[in-house]
Design an enzyme around this catalytic site. Structure first.
Site, mmCIF file in Angstrom:
data_model
loop_
_atom_site.group_PDB
_atom_site.id
_atom_site.type_symbol
_atom_site.label_atom_id
_atom_site.label_comp_id
_atom_site.label_asym_id
_atom_site.label_seq_id
_atom_site.Cartn_x
_atom_site.Cartn_y
_atom_site.Cartn_z
ATOM 1 N N PRO A 299 0.900 -1.381 -0.195
ATOM 2 C CA PRO A 299 0.219 -0.223 0.385
ATOM 3 C C PRO A 299 0.622 1.251 -0.424
ATOM 4 C CG PRO A 299 -0.462 -1.553 2.227
ATOM 5 C CD PRO A 299 0.356 -1.984 0.965
ATOM 6 N N ASN A 300 0.090 2.568 -0.726
ATOM 7 C CA ASN A 300 0.737 3.745 -1.409
ATOM 8 C C ASN A 300 2.165 3.885 -1.845
ATOM 9 O OD1 ASN A 300 -1.293 4.977 0.720
ATOM 10 N ND2 ASN A 300 -0.146 3.451 2.683
ATOM 11 N N ARG B 106 4.813 10.651 -3.083
ATOM 12 C CA ARG B 106 4.967 10.352 -1.366
ATOM 13 C C ARG B 106 5.863 11.402 -0.506
ATOM 14 N NH1 ARG B 106 4.289 4.542 1.180
ATOM 15 N NH2 ARG B 106 3.923 4.951 3.242
ATOM 16 N N TYR C 96 11.161 8.557 1.215
ATOM 17 C CA TYR C 96 11.015 7.556 0.093
ATOM 18 C C TYR C 96 12.058 8.507 -0.925
ATOM 19 C CZ TYR C 96 8.112 5.730 3.650
ATOM 20 O OH TYR C 96 6.846 5.254 4.583
ATOM 21 N N ASN D 297 7.949 -5.479 -0.828
ATOM 22 C CA ASN D 297 7.367 -4.356 0.211
ATOM 23 C C ASN D 297 6.274 -3.971 0.624
ATOM 24 O OD1 ASN D 297 8.189 -2.168 1.759
ATOM 25 N ND2 ASN D 297 8.604 -0.996 0.361
ATOM 26 N N ALA E 273 2.786 -0.957 4.727
ATOM 27 C CA ALA E 273 2.277 -0.744 6.787
ATOM 28 C C ALA E 273 2.464 -1.788 6.822
ATOM 29 C CB ALA E 273 1.667 0.438 6.431
ATOM 30 N N HIS F 36 3.707 -4.399 9.255
ATOM 31 C CA HIS F 36 4.069 -3.924 10.809
ATOM 32 C C HIS F 36 2.336 -3.986 11.587
ATOM 33 C CE1 HIS F 36 6.828 -1.521 10.102
ATOM 34 N NE2 HIS F 36 6.314 -0.420 9.256
ATOM 35 N N ASP G 22 1.218 -15.488 7.277
ATOM 36 C CA ASP G 22 1.269 -16.883 7.028
ATOM 37 C C ASP G 22 1.148 -17.404 5.690
ATOM 38 O OD1 ASP G 22 0.452 -17.613 10.332
ATOM 39 O OD2 ASP G 22 -1.668 -17.028 9.611
ATOM 40 N N GLU H 240 12.453 -9.077 2.641
ATOM 41 C CA GLU H 240 11.392 -8.086 3.154
ATOM 42 C C GLU H 240 12.314 -6.311 2.789
ATOM 43 O OE1 GLU H 240 9.827 -8.589 6.770
ATOM 44 O OE2 GLU H 240 10.481 -6.070 7.077
ATOM 45 N N HIS I 12 12.664 -2.056 2.296
ATOM 46 C CA HIS I 12 12.055 -0.927 2.884
ATOM 47 C C HIS I 12 13.174 -0.549 2.960
ATOM 48 C CE1 HIS I 12 8.536 -3.086 5.803
ATOM 49 N NE2 HIS I 12 10.305 -4.257 5.829
ATOM 50 N N ILE I 13 12.789 1.243 2.261
ATOM 51 C CA ILE I 13 12.897 1.982 1.368
ATOM 52 C C ILE I 13 13.772 2.466 2.692
ATOM 53 C CG2 ILE I 13 12.679 4.396 -0.009
ATOM 54 C CD1 ILE I 13 10.167 2.566 -0.982
ATOM 55 N N SER I 14 12.608 2.867 3.694
ATOM 56 C CA SER I 14 13.642 4.052 4.873
ATOM 57 C C SER I 14 13.969 2.942 5.597
ATOM 58 C CB SER I 14 12.138 4.462 5.536
ATOM 59 O OG SER I 14 11.236 3.586 6.079
ATOM 60 N N ARG J 93 12.804 4.956 12.811
ATOM 61 C CA ARG J 93 11.479 5.638 12.628
ATOM 62 C C ARG J 93 10.681 5.309 14.170
ATOM 63 N NH1 ARG J 93 9.039 5.270 7.238
ATOM 64 N NH2 ARG J 93 7.856 6.742 8.019
ATOM 65 N N ARG K 205 6.960 0.749 14.161
ATOM 66 C CA ARG K 205 7.489 0.383 12.748
ATOM 67 C C ARG K 205 8.607 -0.587 13.255
ATOM 68 N NH1 ARG K 205 4.992 4.078 8.248
ATOM 69 N NH2 ARG K 205 4.653 5.720 9.293
HETATM 70 C C1 DQA Z 1 8.123 1.344 4.200
HETATM 71 C C2 DQA Z 1 7.935 1.919 5.562
HETATM 72 C C3 DQA Z 1 6.875 0.895 6.389
HETATM 73 O O1 DQA Z 1 6.843 1.507 7.811
HETATM 74 C C4 DQA Z 1 5.717 2.230 5.796
HETATM 75 O O2 DQA Z 1 4.298 1.873 6.223
HETATM 76 C C5 DQA Z 1 5.586 2.345 4.416
HETATM 77 C C6 DQA Z 1 7.386 2.170 3.281
HETATM 78 C C7 DQA Z 1 9.468 1.662 3.245
HETATM 79 O O3 DQA Z 1 9.653 1.269 2.370
HETATM 80 O O4 DQA Z 1 10.927 2.496 3.972
HETATM 81 O O5 DQA Z 1 4.482 2.487 3.703
HETATM 82 O O6 DQA Z 1 8.183 -0.074 4.140
#
Ligand code: DQA
Length: 145
Positions: free
Chosen positions: A9-10, A17, A22, A71, A74, A77, A84, A95, A97-99, A104, A108
């Site tokens: 998502p997002n 964004r 990001y 990725n 959210a 978390h 599952d 897995e 993550h960009i950040s 943070r 997270r």
């Molecule tokens: C994220 C980190 C997550 O906490 C956040 O909800 C995202 C992006 C990242 O790529 O840093 O949507 O997965």
């Protein structure tokens, strides 16, 4: 091995964004860079804002010769269901993550996915995805099982 990048998502809004967190590159542009860099590897891409669609995609490729770079945004978390789904399939999942989620908010810092993934890469901007692909391609033993 083929690579499937799954964004949750997002992450369709990458580039616009919260660019301070990001970056300002769209994922489509970055995907072109990755596909040029790994020109001998098939790199496919799927993005959804829906938890169920992400689970369906993991099921769809989960018994194939794909390796997944995930990725989950959210849902990382919050989603026992995604955890599952990863446990249920055979393919390796990295897995990413960009950040750096550990720099943070505390909410997270916990991931439902890390315990069932082959490994975790975070904090390197979009380069986290390249590192995830390298991990899958370079390490024949990469496995979340
Ligand atoms: C994220 C980190 C997550 O906490 C956040 O909800 C995202 C992006 C990242 O790529 O840093 O949507 O997965």
């Amino acid at each position: 091995m083929k690579i499937l990048i799954i964004n949750g998502p997002n992450l369709n809004l990458l580039g616009v964004r919260e660019p301070e967190t990001y970056g300002s590159q769209s994922f489509d542009d970055y995907l072109n860079v990755l596909q040029e860099k790994f020109s001998l590897v098939e790199i496919d891409y799927f993005q959804s804002n829906s938890e169920g669609d992400l689970i369906d995609k993991i099921h769809e490729v989960g018994f194939s010769d794909y390796g997944i770079v995930l990725n989950a945004g959210a849902f990382t978390h919050t989603s026992l269901a995604l955890s599952d789904a990863i446990s249920a399939v055979k393919v390796p999942v990295v897995e990413v993550h960009i950040s750096n989620v550990f720099k943070r908010e505390p909410i997270r810092h916990h991931s439902f996915l890390s315990p069932v993934c082959a490994g975790v890469i975070c904090g390197f901007g979009l380069d986290s995805y390249r590192l995830g692909i390298e991990a899958l391609l370079n390490n024949k033993k990469v496995n979340n099982k």
